[in-house]
Motif scaffolding. Structure first.
Motif, PDB file in Angstrom:
ATOM      1  N   GLU A 269       0.805  -1.222   0.000  1.00  0.00           N
ATOM      2  CA  GLU A 269       0.000   0.000   0.000  1.00  0.00           C
ATOM      3  C   GLU A 269       0.839   1.273   0.000  1.00  0.00           C
ATOM      4  N   ILE A 270       1.928   1.288   0.756  1.00  0.00           N
ATOM      5  CA  ILE A 270       2.742   2.506   0.817  1.00  0.00           C
ATOM      6  C   ILE A 270       3.469   2.732  -0.507  1.00  0.00           C
TER       7      ILE A 270
ATOM      8  N   SER B  80      -1.965  16.009   5.263  1.00  0.00           N
ATOM      9  CA  SER B  80      -3.221  15.303   5.487  1.00  0.00           C
ATOM     10  C   SER B  80      -4.394  16.017   4.815  1.00  0.00           C
ATOM     11  N   THR B  81      -4.463  17.329   4.976  1.00  0.00           N
ATOM     12  CA  THR B  81      -5.536  18.102   4.351  1.00  0.00           C
ATOM     13  C   THR B  81      -5.466  18.000   2.833  1.00  0.00           C
ATOM     14  N   HIS B  82      -4.258  18.089   2.289  1.00  0.00           N
ATOM     15  CA  HIS B  82      -4.107  17.946   0.837  1.00  0.00           C
ATOM     16  C   HIS B  82      -4.663  16.600   0.371  1.00  0.00           C
ATOM     17  N   LEU B  83      -4.303  15.537   1.079  1.00  0.00           N
ATOM     18  CA  LEU B  83      -4.751  14.204   0.671  1.00  0.00           C
ATOM     19  C   LEU B  83      -6.256  14.036   0.820  1.00  0.00           C
TER      20      LEU B  83
ATOM     21  N   ASN C 123      -7.568  16.148  -2.189  1.00  0.00           N
ATOM     22  CA  ASN C 123      -7.083  15.877  -3.547  1.00  0.00           C
ATOM     23  C   ASN C 123      -6.559  14.458  -3.753  1.00  0.00           C
ATOM     24  N   GLY C 124      -6.477  13.677  -2.705  1.00  0.00           N
ATOM     25  CA  GLY C 124      -5.829  12.369  -2.799  1.00  0.00           C
ATOM     26  C   GLY C 124      -6.772  11.239  -3.140  1.00  0.00           C
ATOM     27  N   ASP C 125      -7.519  11.412  -4.240  1.00  0.00           N
ATOM     28  CA  ASP C 125      -8.461  10.352  -4.619  1.00  0.00           C
ATOM     29  C   ASP C 125      -7.747   9.059  -4.995  1.00  0.00           C
ATOM     30  N   TYR C 126      -6.441   9.103  -5.156  1.00  0.00           N
ATOM     31  CA  TYR C 126      -5.649   7.903  -5.438  1.00  0.00           C
ATOM     32  C   TYR C 126      -5.314   7.122  -4.161  1.00  0.00           C
ATOM     33  N   LEU C 127      -5.639   7.687  -3.007  1.00  0.00           N
ATOM     34  CA  LEU C 127      -5.320   7.048  -1.726  1.00  0.00           C
ATOM     35  C   LEU C 127      -6.598   6.410  -1.176  1.00  0.00           C
ATOM     36  N   PRO C 128      -6.676   5.065  -1.160  1.00  0.00           N
ATOM     37  CA  PRO C 128      -7.919   4.413  -0.744  1.00  0.00           C
ATOM     38  C   PRO C 128      -8.256   4.592   0.733  1.00  0.00           C
ATOM     39  N   SER C 129      -7.259   4.863   1.583  1.00  0.00           N
ATOM     40  CA  SER C 129      -7.501   5.023   3.011  1.00  0.00           C
ATOM     41  C   SER C 129      -6.449   5.937   3.627  1.00  0.00           C
ATOM     42  N   MET C 130      -6.890   6.841   4.495  1.00  0.00           N
ATOM     43  CA  MET C 130      -5.942   7.720   5.178  1.00  0.00           C
ATOM     44  C   MET C 130      -5.057   6.928   6.142  1.00  0.00           C
ATOM     45  N   THR C 131      -5.464   5.720   6.484  1.00  0.00           N
ATOM     46  CA  THR C 131      -4.631   4.866   7.333  1.00  0.00           C
ATOM     47  C   THR C 131      -3.283   4.603   6.670  1.00  0.00           C
ATOM     48  N   ILE C 132      -3.268   4.507   5.359  1.00  0.00           N
ATOM     49  CA  ILE C 132      -2.016   4.295   4.614  1.00  0.00           C
ATOM     50  C   ILE C 132      -1.109   5.509   4.793  1.00  0.00           C
ATOM     51  N   PHE C 133      -1.682   6.706   4.691  1.00  0.00           N
ATOM     52  CA  PHE C 133      -0.900   7.921   4.925  1.00  0.00           C
ATOM     53  C   PHE C 133      -0.355   7.933   6.351  1.00  0.00           C
ATOM     54  N   ASP C 134      -1.197   7.600   7.328  1.00  0.00           N
ATOM     55  CA  ASP C 134      -0.750   7.606   8.725  1.00  0.00           C
ATOM     56  C   ASP C 134       0.423   6.647   8.939  1.00  0.00           C
ATOM     57  N   GLU C 135       0.357   5.487   8.323  1.00  0.00           N
ATOM     58  CA  GLU C 135       1.456   4.516   8.442  1.00  0.00           C
ATOM     59  C   GLU C 135       2.723   5.061   7.781  1.00  0.00           C
TER      60      GLU C 135
END
Length: 77
Positions: free
Chosen positions: A22-23, A47-50, A53-65
């Motif tokens: 995922e990362i 985080s706000t940007h994603l 605008n981050g429709d390519y990111l299925p879950s914010m959990t991935i960003f947090d990791e």
């Protein structure tokens, strides 16, 4: 806390054309995000940007990791 590199610079170290975790997929997609806040070291800004605008990111959990890896690996000791 002063970082050695921006989150985007760290994320680009996770890019790989073959790995499919995922990362890695997040990093590959963020590379194509022309308006990603590339110089930011601020969690809320990225985080706000994603979220907006981050429709390519299925879950914010991935960003947090990914952010946690960034902090652990790139904060000044």
């Amino acid at each position: 806390m002063e970082m050695e590199m921006s989150f985007y610079q760290y994320l680009m170290t996770e890019r790989d054309p073959y790995k499919k975790d995922e990362i890695t997929l997040f990093a590959n997609a963020a590379f194509n995000d022309r308006i990603f806040p590339k110089q930011s070291e601020d969690y809320d800004e990225v985080s706000t940007h994603l979220e907006l605008n981050g429709d390519y990111l299925p879950s914010m959990t991935i960003f947090d990791e990914a952010w946690e890896r960034y902090i652990v690996n790139h904060s000044e000791k």
